[in-house]
Design a protein around this motif. Structure first.
Motif, PDB file in Angstrom:
ATOM      1  N   ALA A   8       0.742  -1.284  -0.063  1.00 27.82           N
ATOM      2  CA  ALA A   8       0.026  -0.011   0.127  1.00 27.82           C
ATOM      3  C   ALA A   8       0.909   1.255  -0.028  1.00 27.82           C
ATOM      4  O   ALA A   8       0.341   2.461   0.002  1.00 27.82           O
ATOM      5  CB  ALA A   8      -0.975  -0.017   1.102  1.00 27.82           C
ATOM      6  N   GLY A   9       2.323   1.083   0.116  1.00 27.84           N
ATOM      7  CA  GLY A   9       3.334   2.212   0.146  1.00 27.84           C
ATOM      8  C   GLY A   9       3.266   2.866   1.353  1.00 27.84           C
ATOM      9  O   GLY A   9       3.826   4.020   1.470  1.00 27.84           O
ATOM     10  N   ASP A  10       2.679   2.314   2.554  1.00 31.23           N
ATOM     11  CA  ASP A  10       2.804   3.064   3.784  1.00 31.23           C
ATOM     12  C   ASP A  10       4.034   2.363   4.400  1.00 31.23           C
ATOM     13  O   ASP A  10       3.857   1.532   5.594  1.00 31.23           O
ATOM     14  CB  ASP A  10       1.495   2.645   4.709  1.00 31.23           C
ATOM     15  CG  ASP A  10       1.342   3.065   6.109  1.00 31.23           C
ATOM     16  OD1 ASP A  10       2.575   4.087   6.353  1.00 31.23           O
ATOM     17  OD2 ASP A  10       0.387   3.073   6.787  1.00 31.23           O
ATOM     18  N   TYR A  11       5.098   2.837   4.265  1.00 31.82           N
ATOM     19  CA  TYR A  11       6.397   2.264   4.585  1.00 31.82           C
ATOM     20  C   TYR A  11       7.032   2.347   6.056  1.00 31.82           C
ATOM     21  O   TYR A  11       7.253   1.561   6.919  1.00 31.82           O
ATOM     22  CB  TYR A  11       7.656   2.891   3.933  1.00 31.82           C
ATOM     23  CG  TYR A  11       7.666   2.552   2.260  1.00 31.82           C
ATOM     24  CD1 TYR A  11       6.700   1.318   2.054  1.00 31.82           C
ATOM     25  CD2 TYR A  11       8.324   3.135   1.430  1.00 31.82           C
ATOM     26  CE1 TYR A  11       6.789   1.067   0.717  1.00 31.82           C
ATOM     27  CE2 TYR A  11       8.327   2.835  -0.058  1.00 31.82           C
ATOM     28  CZ  TYR A  11       7.538   1.720  -0.474  1.00 31.82           C
ATOM     29  OH  TYR A  11       7.578   1.295  -1.743  1.00 31.82           O
ATOM     30  N   ASP A  12       6.263   3.547   6.555  1.00 35.49           N
ATOM     31  CA  ASP A  12       6.584   3.824   8.194  1.00 35.49           C
ATOM     32  C   ASP A  12       5.792   2.635   9.024  1.00 35.49           C
ATOM     33  O   ASP A  12       6.460   2.070   9.898  1.00 35.49           O
ATOM     34  CB  ASP A  12       6.287   5.177   8.510  1.00 35.49           C
ATOM     35  CG  ASP A  12       7.271   6.340   8.035  1.00 35.49           C
ATOM     36  OD1 ASP A  12       8.433   6.048   7.569  1.00 35.49           O
ATOM     37  OD2 ASP A  12       6.636   7.575   8.052  1.00 35.49           O
ATOM     38  N   SER A  13       4.218   2.482   8.668  1.00 38.38           N
ATOM     39  CA  SER A  13       3.712   1.489   9.492  1.00 38.38           C
ATOM     40  C   SER A  13       4.296   0.211   9.224  1.00 38.38           C
ATOM     41  O   SER A  13       4.287  -0.507   9.987  1.00 38.38           O
ATOM     42  CB  SER A  13       2.186   1.708   9.149  1.00 38.38           C
ATOM     43  OG  SER A  13       1.621   3.017   9.260  1.00 38.38           O
ATOM     44  N   ALA A  14       4.735  -0.183   7.945  1.00 38.78           N
ATOM     45  CA  ALA A  14       5.127  -1.420   7.647  1.00 38.78           C
ATOM     46  C   ALA A  14       6.570  -1.799   8.278  1.00 38.78           C
ATOM     47  O   ALA A  14       6.771  -2.900   8.821  1.00 38.78           O
ATOM     48  CB  ALA A  14       5.483  -1.320   6.073  1.00 38.78           C
ATOM     49  N   HIS A  15       7.288  -0.562   8.543  1.00 40.40           N
ATOM     50  CA  HIS A  15       8.528  -1.056   9.506  1.00 40.40           C
ATOM     51  C   HIS A  15       8.310  -1.219  10.841  1.00 40.40           C
ATOM     52  O   HIS A  15       8.703  -2.113  11.394  1.00 40.40           O
ATOM     53  CB  HIS A  15       9.543   0.416   9.048  1.00 40.40           C
ATOM     54  CG  HIS A  15      10.745   0.150   9.795  1.00 40.40           C
ATOM     55  ND1 HIS A  15      10.729   0.566  11.309  1.00 40.40           N
ATOM     56  CD2 HIS A  15      12.215  -0.031   9.507  1.00 40.40           C
ATOM     57  CE1 HIS A  15      12.312   0.205  11.695  1.00 40.40           C
ATOM     58  NE2 HIS A  15      12.755  -0.199  10.416  1.00 40.40           N
ATOM     59  N   ARG A  16       7.155  -0.469  11.381  1.00 38.62           N
ATOM     60  CA  ARG A  16       6.950  -0.760  12.704  1.00 38.62           C
ATOM     61  C   ARG A  16       6.338  -2.349  12.641  1.00 38.62           C
ATOM     62  O   ARG A  16       6.798  -2.987  13.832  1.00 38.62           O
ATOM     63  CB  ARG A  16       6.118   0.148  13.243  1.00 38.62           C
ATOM     64  CG  ARG A  16       5.318  -0.046  14.724  1.00 38.62           C
ATOM     65  CD  ARG A  16       4.476   1.103  15.077  1.00 38.62           C
ATOM     66  NE  ARG A  16       3.211   1.163  14.407  1.00 38.62           N
ATOM     67  CZ  ARG A  16       2.784   2.102  13.518  1.00 38.62           C
ATOM     68  NH1 ARG A  16       3.814   3.086  13.124  1.00 38.62           N
ATOM     69  NH2 ARG A  16       1.894   1.931  12.516  1.00 38.62           N
ATOM     70  N   GLU A  17       5.402  -2.521  12.086  1.00 39.89           N
ATOM     71  CA  GLU A  17       4.975  -4.024  12.055  1.00 39.89           C
ATOM     72  C   GLU A  17       6.093  -5.246  11.862  1.00 39.89           C
ATOM     73  O   GLU A  17       5.969  -6.208  12.656  1.00 39.89           O
ATOM     74  CB  GLU A  17       3.882  -4.095  11.155  1.00 39.89           C
ATOM     75  CG  GLU A  17       2.587  -3.250  11.396  1.00 39.89           C
ATOM     76  CD  GLU A  17       1.848  -3.332  12.752  1.00 39.89           C
ATOM     77  OE1 GLU A  17       2.064  -4.642  13.267  1.00 39.89           O
ATOM     78  OE2 GLU A  17       1.296  -2.382  13.222  1.00 39.89           O
TER      79      GLU A  17
END
Length: 225
Positions: free
Chosen positions: A150-159
């Protein structure tokens, strides 16, 4: 102690002695009787992990005959249907479980089922799975990868970072984090993380190529490499 109390306790003490395992073999037998369903269920999980979906479903039918259609059996049956492409049946089964004791697992399954064609809805279900079971590393990994798509890299990094710390022996979150660093334009960080995690050079090359493909972009199923 009074004689009357001794007479009262005598039969109870005798029953306790009779129910206590006398040998290690007795203990194993009693444990096996108590844990048969759980052992059989774990066997089914291993079959699913090994992609033996038809065999797993046959064992689920056997479990259902003996123990009834429990929510856990329904969940595992839905997982088999999802893997076998029986998506309508899997969707109905997951939805029936969304408010029960396996709600987190059902939400996870729904997220995986929807990921290829309905990414936004898939992320919502995966977020629900993580909310219901915050320590479920696999759900966090899948949510992180969906957020990459989805292009949400910050949230992806956290998860993904959380998933990797929760299950350090599972390489999927590590690989997805390496992929994420490539997508963020930081190949040196990707390579350093991958080497620390024990990834081979061929794996690192594959992840770099996958990042190039995703930058196209092309949607992929949730779960990651």
């Amino acid at each position: 102690m009074s004689r009357a109390l001794l007479l009262l306790l005598g039969p109870l003490m005798l029953l306790a002695c009779q129910s206590t395992p006398k040998t290690p073999d007795d203990a194993v037998r009693i444990a096996n009787q108590d844990d048969t369903e759980q052992v059989h269920t774990e066997l089914v999980r291993q079959m699913i992990a090994q992609r033996k979906y038809f065999a797993a479903r046959a064992h689920l039918d056997a479990l259902a005959l003996e123990h009834g259609e429990t929510p856990e059996i329904q969940l595992l049956r839905a997982d088999c249907m999802r893997h076998l492409g029986e998506l309508d049946g899997a969707r109905a089964a997951y939805q029936a479980l969304l408010n029960g004791p396996f709600a987190a697992e059902a939400a996870h399954g729904m997220g995986l089922l929807l990921a290829e064609h309905h990414l936004t809805a898939a992320i919502s279900y995966l977020q629900r799975a993580v909310f219901l079971r915050p320590t479920h590393a696999a759900a966090r990994n899948d949510l992180g990868y969906a957020m990459i798509l989805a292009g949400d890299y910050d949230s992806a990094h956290r998860e993904l970072s959380t998933a990797m710390e929760l299950a350090p022996g599972d390489a999927r979150a590590l690989r997805n984090l390496v992929l994420l660093h490539h997508l963020r334009g930081d190949p040196s960080q990707a390579a350093a993380l991958g080497r620390r995690g024990g990834l081979s050079q061929s794996s690192l090359d594959q992840l770099r190529q996958q990042a190039n493909d995703l930058n196209a972009p092309v949607a992929r199923g949730v779960g990651g490499p």
